[in-house]
Design a protein around this motif. Structure first.
Motif, PDB file in Angstrom:
ATOM      1  N   PRO A  61      35.806  40.515 -71.261  1.00 57.16           N
ATOM      2  CA  PRO A  61      34.941  39.329 -71.142  1.00 57.16           C
ATOM      3  C   PRO A  61      34.309  39.184 -69.765  1.00 57.16           C
ATOM      4  O   PRO A  61      34.786  39.741 -68.778  1.00 57.16           O
ATOM      5  CB  PRO A  61      35.914  38.154 -71.386  1.00 57.16           C
ATOM      6  CG  PRO A  61      37.160  38.766 -71.927  1.00 57.16           C
ATOM      7  CD  PRO A  61      37.211  40.157 -71.391  1.00 57.16           C
ATOM      8  N   LEU A 103      39.850  31.019 -66.506  1.00 56.59           N
ATOM      9  CA  LEU A 103      39.434  29.927 -67.389  1.00 56.59           C
ATOM     10  C   LEU A 103      39.967  28.594 -66.874  1.00 56.59           C
ATOM     11  O   LEU A 103      39.240  27.591 -66.845  1.00 56.59           O
ATOM     12  CB  LEU A 103      39.942  30.178 -68.811  1.00 56.59           C
ATOM     13  CG  LEU A 103      39.628  29.081 -69.847  1.00 56.59           C
ATOM     14  CD1 LEU A 103      38.132  28.888 -70.009  1.00 56.59           C
ATOM     15  CD2 LEU A 103      40.281  29.413 -71.194  1.00 56.59           C
ATOM     16  N   GLN A 106      35.285  31.018 -74.629  1.00 52.86           N
ATOM     17  CA  GLN A 106      36.038  31.908 -73.741  1.00 52.86           C
ATOM     18  C   GLN A 106      37.516  31.945 -74.125  1.00 52.86           C
ATOM     19  O   GLN A 106      38.143  33.011 -74.099  1.00 52.86           O
ATOM     20  CB  GLN A 106      35.882  31.456 -72.282  1.00 52.86           C
ATOM     21  CG  GLN A 106      36.485  32.414 -71.262  1.00 52.86           C
ATOM     22  CD  GLN A 106      35.633  33.649 -71.024  1.00 52.86           C
ATOM     23  OE1 GLN A 106      34.730  33.964 -71.808  1.00 52.86           O
ATOM     24  NE2 GLN A 106      35.905  34.364 -69.949  1.00 52.86           N
TER      25      GLN A 106
END
Length: 364
Positions: free
Chosen positions: A8, A173, A196
């Motif tokens: 990611p 995150l 996410q």
């Protein structure tokens, strides 16, 4: 071609990745409807806290439905009232409700963080439900994958990041949630955060449900909503294949714009549904309180009706406990309300369960 574990982007996203002009109208409409919903809640004749429990139980049903669980709102409310034994599907929904409640309560002392995620996840997979053996409350240590039922790693539609990187991505995150360092509106941020989280897929099971709990918790924590009762699982369940496809498009096509646009549309649709619900429940509350007052000649009628709006499936014992009235008095009141067909019961001699269908019909 077999997919490889996904890598990611770190947050915040670079500005060129998200084209805000593509969903400007959706953002305006979503914010406008959210403000309208909040204003209506503040001016409601019914205390907003009263509807929190039934609305959260409905969210528990809708969110677990997305994962393939078959359960109804009535069944969950009956189990919540302890008049029905909870099977595994019902228990999954009750666990979701409990995780949501504990998450909201924990926000008083800790930020939205790894600690909070693990706390909620442990509750979500408790009580011997599906996935209870899959490391409750712990990030995964092995590779997982997503796809249609029965798929293998070779036929998966998505393979999350390798397990050794989960802590790093979740730390990023967590930092973004609490210190975003970008100029996006909070509704855009929560769309990014939810996507996410699902992309990292930090747990072996329950990622979708924890990710959906995160939406109202984030909005409540940031002051966007005054009560943590704004859920979009109902809308997502209706369009779940679109939901999964657009999430996957953020990964393999880098299309964050379409995902955010879709998410904002879901916010708008749900806010409008909530506004209609509050309007209808306000009218119902006013009418039913007046009606009950003609049936029961006592100031206690207010307490009885208030509890019925919080728990539309209940027992006399529950009502007695929550109102502080003697159980014998409560039974006498309930007999009168049932005679006038304002409520209905299952007719049992012992442990009789009562149903306030006028509210249930609006919640279902």
């Amino acid at each position: 071609m077999r997919l490889k574990p996904f890598v990611p982007f770190m947050l915040p996203l670079k500005e060129e990745i998200v084209n805000q002009m593509e969903f400007l109208n959706e953002l305006i409409e979503a914010n406008k409807s959210m403000v309208e919903y909040q204003t209506m809640l503040k001016n409601s004749k019914l205390n907003p806290q009263f509807l929190l429990r039934p609305v959260m139980l409905k969210e528990a049903v809708q969110s677990t439905k997305i994962e393939g669980t078959h359960v109804t709102l009535d069944e969950v409310m009956e189990a919540d009232a302890q008049t029905k034994k909870a099977n595994k599907d019902i228990q999954e929904a009750l666990n979701y409700y409990e995780a949501l409640m504990k998450g909201m309560d924990a926000l008083k002392n800790i930020p939205i963080s790894t600690r909070l995620f693990k706390l909620m996840h442990k509750i979500l997979l408790s009580n011997d439900v599906r996935g209870s053996s899959r490391a409750p409350g712990e990030f995964r240590k092995i590779q997982n994958f997503l796809g249609p039922e029965g798929c293998t790693m070779e036929t998966a539609t998505y393979i999350p990041p390798e397990p050794q990187y989960v802590d790093e991505y979740m730390s990023n995150l967590e930092k973004y949630i609490n210190d975003p360092q970008d100029r996006y509106n909070e509704l855009i941020r929560v769309a990014i955060i939810h996507a996410q989280f699902e992309t990292i897929h930090p747990f072996l099971d329950g990622n979708g449900r924890i990710g959906r709990i995160l939406i109202p918790l984030y909005l409540y924590n940031k002051g966007v909503i005054d009560y943590p009762n704004f859920f979009i699982s109902d809308v997502l369940e209706r369009d779940k294949h679109k939901y999964y496809r657009y999430l996957n498009d953020t990964r393999y096509k880098g299309d964050w714009t379409q995902w955010i646009k879709f998410f904002l549309e879901c916010i708008h649709i749900q806010a409008k549904k909530n506004i209609r619900l509050i309007e209808e429940v306000n009218e119902l509350y006013e009418n039913e309180l007046a009606r009950a007052s003609t049936i029961i000649n006592s100031s206690n009628v207010l307490h009885i009706v208030n509890v019925m709006f919080q728990r539309p499936i209940f027992t006399a014992k529950t009502l007695s406990s929550l109102t502080g009235l003697p159980e014998g008095t409560v039974r006498r009141y309930l007999n009168r309300l049932e005679e006038e067909r304002m409520i209905f019961s299952d007719g049992k001699i012992r442990s009789k369960t009562y149903y306030y269908y006028n509210l249930l019909d609006k919640l279902r």
